[in-house]
Motif scaffolding. Structure first.
Motif, PDB file in Angstrom:
ATOM      1  N   VAL A 144      52.020  41.929  25.055  1.00 56.22           N
ATOM      2  CA  VAL A 144      52.257  41.198  26.314  1.00 56.22           C
ATOM      3  C   VAL A 144      53.626  40.515  26.279  1.00 56.22           C
ATOM      4  CG1 VAL A 144      51.429  39.308  27.772  1.00 56.22           C
ATOM      5  CG2 VAL A 144      49.793  40.898  26.751  1.00 56.22           C
ATOM      6  N   ALA A 145      53.975  39.937  25.131  1.00 55.22           N
ATOM      7  CA  ALA A 145      55.282  39.258  25.025  1.00 55.22           C
ATOM      8  C   ALA A 145      56.414  40.276  25.174  1.00 55.22           C
ATOM      9  CB  ALA A 145      55.382  38.525  23.694  1.00 55.22           C
ATOM     10  N   ALA A 146      56.254  41.463  24.543  1.00 57.82           N
ATOM     11  CA  ALA A 146      57.279  42.509  24.653  1.00 57.82           C
ATOM     12  C   ALA A 146      57.386  42.983  26.103  1.00 57.82           C
ATOM     13  CB  ALA A 146      56.938  43.682  23.734  1.00 57.82           C
ATOM     14  N   ARG A 147      56.237  43.127  26.767  1.00 59.43           N
ATOM     15  CA  ARG A 147      56.236  43.568  28.171  1.00 59.43           C
ATOM     16  C   ARG A 147      56.952  42.545  29.053  1.00 59.43           C
ATOM     17  NH1 ARG A 147      53.689  47.273  30.880  1.00 59.43           N
ATOM     18  NH2 ARG A 147      52.479  47.836  29.044  1.00 59.43           N
ATOM     19  N   GLU A 148      56.676  41.274  28.798  1.00 60.32           N
ATOM     20  CA  GLU A 148      57.307  40.235  29.624  1.00 60.32           C
ATOM     21  C   GLU A 148      58.829  40.245  29.431  1.00 60.32           C
ATOM     22  OE1 GLU A 148      56.208  36.007  29.075  1.00 60.32           O
ATOM     23  OE2 GLU A 148      55.837  36.121  31.228  1.00 60.32           O
ATOM     24  N   ARG A 149      59.270  40.399  28.175  1.00 62.03           N
ATOM     25  CA  ARG A 149      60.726  40.440  27.924  1.00 62.03           C
ATOM     26  C   ARG A 149      61.343  41.659  28.600  1.00 62.03           C
ATOM     27  NH1 ARG A 149      59.235  39.118  22.525  1.00 62.03           N
ATOM     28  NH2 ARG A 149      59.388  41.327  21.996  1.00 62.03           N
ATOM     29  N   PHE A 150      60.700  42.817  28.401  1.00 62.58           N
ATOM     30  CA  PHE A 150      61.270  44.064  28.937  1.00 62.58           C
ATOM     31  C   PHE A 150      61.350  44.023  30.459  1.00 62.58           C
ATOM     32  CE2 PHE A 150      60.952  48.318  30.675  1.00 62.58           C
ATOM     33  CZ  PHE A 150      62.036  48.922  30.051  1.00 62.58           C
ATOM     34  N   LEU A 151      60.226  43.676  31.109  1.00 61.37           N
ATOM     35  CA  LEU A 151      60.226  43.670  32.582  1.00 61.37           C
ATOM     36  C   LEU A 151      61.156  42.586  33.111  1.00 61.37           C
ATOM     37  CD1 LEU A 151      56.432  44.316  33.251  1.00 61.37           C
ATOM     38  CD2 LEU A 151      58.315  45.936  33.521  1.00 61.37           C
ATOM     39  N   GLY A 152      61.255  41.471  32.385  1.00 58.78           N
ATOM     40  CA  GLY A 152      62.160  40.387  32.776  1.00 58.78           C
ATOM     41  C   GLY A 152      63.619  40.831  32.749  1.00 58.78           C
ATOM     42  N   GLY A 208      50.968  59.803  50.677  1.00 58.95           N
ATOM     43  CA  GLY A 208      52.403  59.766  50.396  1.00 58.95           C
ATOM     44  C   GLY A 208      52.689  59.623  48.924  1.00 58.95           C
ATOM     45  N   GLU A 209      53.909  59.981  48.580  1.00 60.47           N
ATOM     46  CA  GLU A 209      54.336  59.851  47.187  1.00 60.47           C
ATOM     47  C   GLU A 209      55.816  59.501  47.158  1.00 60.47           C
ATOM     48  OE1 GLU A 209      53.471  63.060  44.475  1.00 60.47           O
ATOM     49  OE2 GLU A 209      54.940  62.319  43.044  1.00 60.47           O
ATOM     50  N   ARG A 210      56.168  58.575  46.292  1.00 60.22           N
ATOM     51  CA  ARG A 210      57.577  58.287  46.000  1.00 60.22           C
ATOM     52  C   ARG A 210      57.764  58.557  44.530  1.00 60.22           C
ATOM     53  NH1 ARG A 210      59.367  53.294  49.382  1.00 60.22           N
ATOM     54  NH2 ARG A 210      58.016  53.621  51.152  1.00 60.22           N
ATOM     55  N   ARG A 211      58.959  58.999  44.189  1.00 64.82           N
ATOM     56  CA  ARG A 211      59.272  59.158  42.763  1.00 64.82           C
ATOM     57  C   ARG A 211      60.450  58.289  42.428  1.00 64.82           C
ATOM     58  NH1 ARG A 211      57.677  64.430  39.932  1.00 64.82           N
ATOM     59  NH2 ARG A 211      56.219  65.282  41.432  1.00 64.82           N
ATOM     60  N   VAL A 212      60.413  57.719  41.262  1.00 67.19           N
ATOM     61  CA  VAL A 212      61.597  57.067  40.729  1.00 67.19           C
ATOM     62  C   VAL A 212      62.022  57.946  39.563  1.00 67.19           C
ATOM     63  CG1 VAL A 212      62.509  55.002  39.621  1.00 67.19           C
ATOM     64  CG2 VAL A 212      60.731  54.783  41.375  1.00 67.19           C
ATOM     65  N   ASP A 213      63.263  58.433  39.586  1.00 68.78           N
ATOM     66  CA  ASP A 213      63.738  59.308  38.507  1.00 68.78           C
ATOM     67  C   ASP A 213      65.210  58.971  38.255  1.00 68.78           C
ATOM     68  OD1 ASP A 213      64.029  61.247  36.615  1.00 68.78           O
ATOM     69  OD2 ASP A 213      63.610  62.954  37.949  1.00 68.78           O
ATOM     70  N   VAL A 214      65.424  58.076  37.314  1.00 65.33           N
ATOM     71  CA  VAL A 214      66.789  57.588  37.040  1.00 65.33           C
ATOM     72  C   VAL A 214      66.991  57.504  35.521  1.00 65.33           C
ATOM     73  CG1 VAL A 214      66.971  56.224  39.172  1.00 65.33           C
ATOM     74  CG2 VAL A 214      66.011  55.165  37.126  1.00 65.33           C
ATOM     75  N   ARG A 215      68.243  57.306  35.123  1.00 65.68           N
ATOM     76  CA  ARG A 215      68.542  57.087  33.693  1.00 65.68           C
ATOM     77  C   ARG A 215      68.797  55.611  33.468  1.00 65.68           C
ATOM     78  NH1 ARG A 215      68.046  61.873  30.503  1.00 65.68           N
ATOM     79  NH2 ARG A 215      67.724  63.318  32.204  1.00 65.68           N
ATOM     80  N   LEU A 216      68.124  55.053  32.501  1.00 66.07           N
ATOM     81  CA  LEU A 216      68.346  53.643  32.164  1.00 66.07           C
ATOM     82  C   LEU A 216      69.256  53.574  30.939  1.00 66.07           C
ATOM     83  CD1 LEU A 216      64.644  52.343  32.224  1.00 66.07           C
ATOM     84  CD2 LEU A 216      66.325  52.216  34.076  1.00 66.07           C
ATOM     85  N   PRO A 217      70.339  52.789  31.013  1.00 67.21           N
ATOM     86  CA  PRO A 217      71.202  52.647  29.830  1.00 67.21           C
ATOM     87  C   PRO A 217      70.609  51.617  28.861  1.00 67.21           C
ATOM     88  CG  PRO A 217      72.116  51.412  31.682  1.00 67.21           C
ATOM     89  CD  PRO A 217      70.840  52.022  32.178  1.00 67.21           C
ATOM     90  N   LEU A 218      69.535  52.015  28.187  1.00 66.40           N
ATOM     91  CA  LEU A 218      68.803  51.042  27.357  1.00 66.40           C
ATOM     92  C   LEU A 218      69.623  50.605  26.153  1.00 66.40           C
ATOM     93  CD1 LEU A 218      65.160  52.410  27.104  1.00 66.40           C
ATOM     94  CD2 LEU A 218      66.053  50.644  28.636  1.00 66.40           C
ATOM     95  N   ASP A 219      69.533  49.316  25.839  1.00 63.62           N
ATOM     96  CA  ASP A 219      70.114  48.857  24.574  1.00 63.62           C
ATOM     97  C   ASP A 219      68.995  48.784  23.535  1.00 63.62           C
ATOM     98  OD1 ASP A 219      68.719  46.465  25.048  1.00 63.62           O
ATOM     99  OD2 ASP A 219      70.429  45.601  26.123  1.00 63.62           O
ATOM    100  N   ARG A 220      69.365  48.455  22.317  1.00 60.18           N
ATOM    101  CA  ARG A 220      68.406  48.501  21.213  1.00 60.18           C
ATOM    102  C   ARG A 220      67.248  47.526  21.443  1.00 60.18           C
ATOM    103  NH1 ARG A 220      66.761  46.828  16.229  1.00 60.18           N
ATOM    104  NH2 ARG A 220      66.933  48.287  14.484  1.00 60.18           N
ATOM    105  N   ALA A 221      67.569  46.314  21.915  1.00 61.41           N
ATOM    106  CA  ALA A 221      66.528  45.297  22.094  1.00 61.41           C
ATOM    107  C   ALA A 221      65.530  45.731  23.167  1.00 61.41           C
ATOM    108  CB  ALA A 221      67.160  43.958  22.465  1.00 61.41           C
ATOM    109  N   ALA A 222      66.055  46.299  24.255  1.00 58.02           N
ATOM    110  CA  ALA A 222      65.167  46.745  25.334  1.00 58.02           C
ATOM    111  C   ALA A 222      64.304  47.909  24.857  1.00 58.02           C
ATOM    112  CB  ALA A 222      65.989  47.140  26.557  1.00 58.02           C
ATOM    113  N   ALA A 223      64.914  48.825  24.082  1.00 57.68           N
ATOM    114  CA  ALA A 223      64.165  49.986  23.591  1.00 57.68           C
ATOM    115  C   ALA A 223      63.041  49.530  22.647  1.00 57.68           C
ATOM    116  CB  ALA A 223      65.110  50.929  22.847  1.00 57.68           C
ATOM    117  N   ARG A 224      63.339  48.520  21.850  1.00 55.22           N
ATOM    118  CA  ARG A 224      62.339  48.007  20.917  1.00 55.22           C
ATOM    119  C   ARG A 224      61.149  47.427  21.702  1.00 55.22           C
ATOM    120  NH1 ARG A 224      61.315  43.336  18.111  1.00 55.22           N
ATOM    121  NH2 ARG A 224      60.654  43.700  15.955  1.00 55.22           N
ATOM    122  N   ASP A 225      61.457  46.630  22.741  1.00 56.10           N
ATOM    123  CA  ASP A 225      60.388  46.048  23.556  1.00 56.10           C
ATOM    124  C   ASP A 225      59.574  47.128  24.264  1.00 56.10           C
ATOM    125  OD1 ASP A 225      60.784  43.417  22.860  1.00 56.10           O
ATOM    126  OD2 ASP A 225      62.222  43.040  24.469  1.00 56.10           O
TER     127      ASP A 225
END
Ligand SMILES: C[S@@+](CC[C@H](N)C(=O)[O-])C[C@H]1O[C@@H](n2cnc3c(N)ncnc32)[C@H](O)[C@@H]1O
Ligand SMILES: [Zn+2]
Length: 288
Positions: free
Chosen positions: A64-72, A227-244
């Protein structure tokens, strides 16, 4: 401590998980017409398990803490916008959708975003994880936080929910149909092909089960796909975000921490790793 206003406003929509009777507020929580009482946690959420009680804990405090950091960090803001847009455009009444519920709501990131928009007046956020419910209870002033199990009969009255959200979380279509009003919709978010690649392979994260998509079709076979929407993008993740990201999902409890750090070192040589965010946001209207 007094109950949060949103929780008090939500009481007419809730039902006792033991007998289905309506609730009244008490100093400590709620009591139903047959005397079954349920305590409100100090942090403001209400736990409503039925006769079988809590069958599993749900997400851990670390997840939950990792999710909160990542989504934040705003990485999934485009998903939150797609969810809010799907709710808004599928409302057929000028008043929009007054009551929006989310099951397996995690930290309340998506439901709070929907409540920030025009229309929705009250959110019911449900979780099985107590650490998640603590975050949920303070995610938005109009959000009532509940702890209950999506796979059990839901502690919600018939036909009182206008729209419901399920974002990367378990579904219970028969109960969803019961709690939705006629014409109400379910907004369901699932991973698309290649979601989180190449990070997923590089870190050994659990992949989405390909059979899951077929199950979604079966779950909502009787509903109208609107209906349907798609989100299809590239995120420039950094190490901290990838870890979370690795720690917040199911892999968070399976990955060995030391192995994860080694894999992160290999994947990130002080740069970012473009990572695919590919999700499907589908809207189903409740069967008549
Ligand atoms: C992958 S997380 C998604 C959380 C949130 N929807 C989000 O996307 O940020 C799945 C969530 O579902 C919850 N969950 C799992 N099984 C559940 C169940 N049977 N009833 C209610 N919640 C459940 C977990 O505790 C976890 O918070
Ligand atoms: Zn009762």
């Amino acid at each position: 401590m007094t109950a949060p206003t949103a929780l008090l406003r939500s009481l007419p929509l809730l039902r006792c998980p033991n007998c289905g009777e309506a609730f009244e507020a008490t100093d400590r929580g709620v009591v139903c017409g047959r005397g079954h009482s349920f305590d409100r946690a100090r942090q403001g959420y209400l736990t409503l398990f039925g006769p079988r009680g809590r069958r599993f804990p749900g997400d851990t405090p670390d997840q939950v803490a990792a999710r909160e950091r990542f989504l934040g960090g705003g990485w999934y803001a485009s998903v939150a916008d797609a969810v809010a847009g799907a709710v808004r455009t599928s409302s057929s009444s000028p008043a929009g959708f007054p009551v929006v519920a989310e099951f397996g709501a995690g930290t309340g990131y998506y439901l709070a975003h929907v409540l920030d928009g025009p229309g929705p007046a009250l959110g019911l956020g449900a979780e099985i994880s107590a650490p998640a419910a603590r975050r949920l209870a303070r995610a938005h002033p109009d959000l009532a936080a509940l702890v209950c199990d999506t796979w059990e009969p839901l502690p919600v009255a018939d036909g009182v929910v206008d729209a419901l959200l399920v974002v990367f979380a378990p579904r219970h279509p028969a109960e969803f149909a019961r709690v939705l009003r006629p014409g109400g919709v379910a907004v369901v978010v699932t991973p698309g092909d290649g979601h989180l690649e190449p990070l997923r392979s590089r870190l050994g994260m659990l992949g989405a089960d390909p059979a899951k998509d077929a199950r979604l079709g079966e779950d909502f076979a009787e509903w109208e796909a609107v209906g349907e929407r798609r989100v299809d993008v590239r995120l420039p993740l950094d190490r901290a975000a990838a870890r979370d990201l690795a720690l917040m999902g199911p892999s968070g409890v399976h990955l060995d921490q030391a192995d994860l750090e080694v894999a992160l070192d290999r994947a990130f040589d002080d740069t970012t790793l473009p990572t695919r965010l590919h999700v499907r946001v589908r809207v189903f209207r409740r069967p008549a």
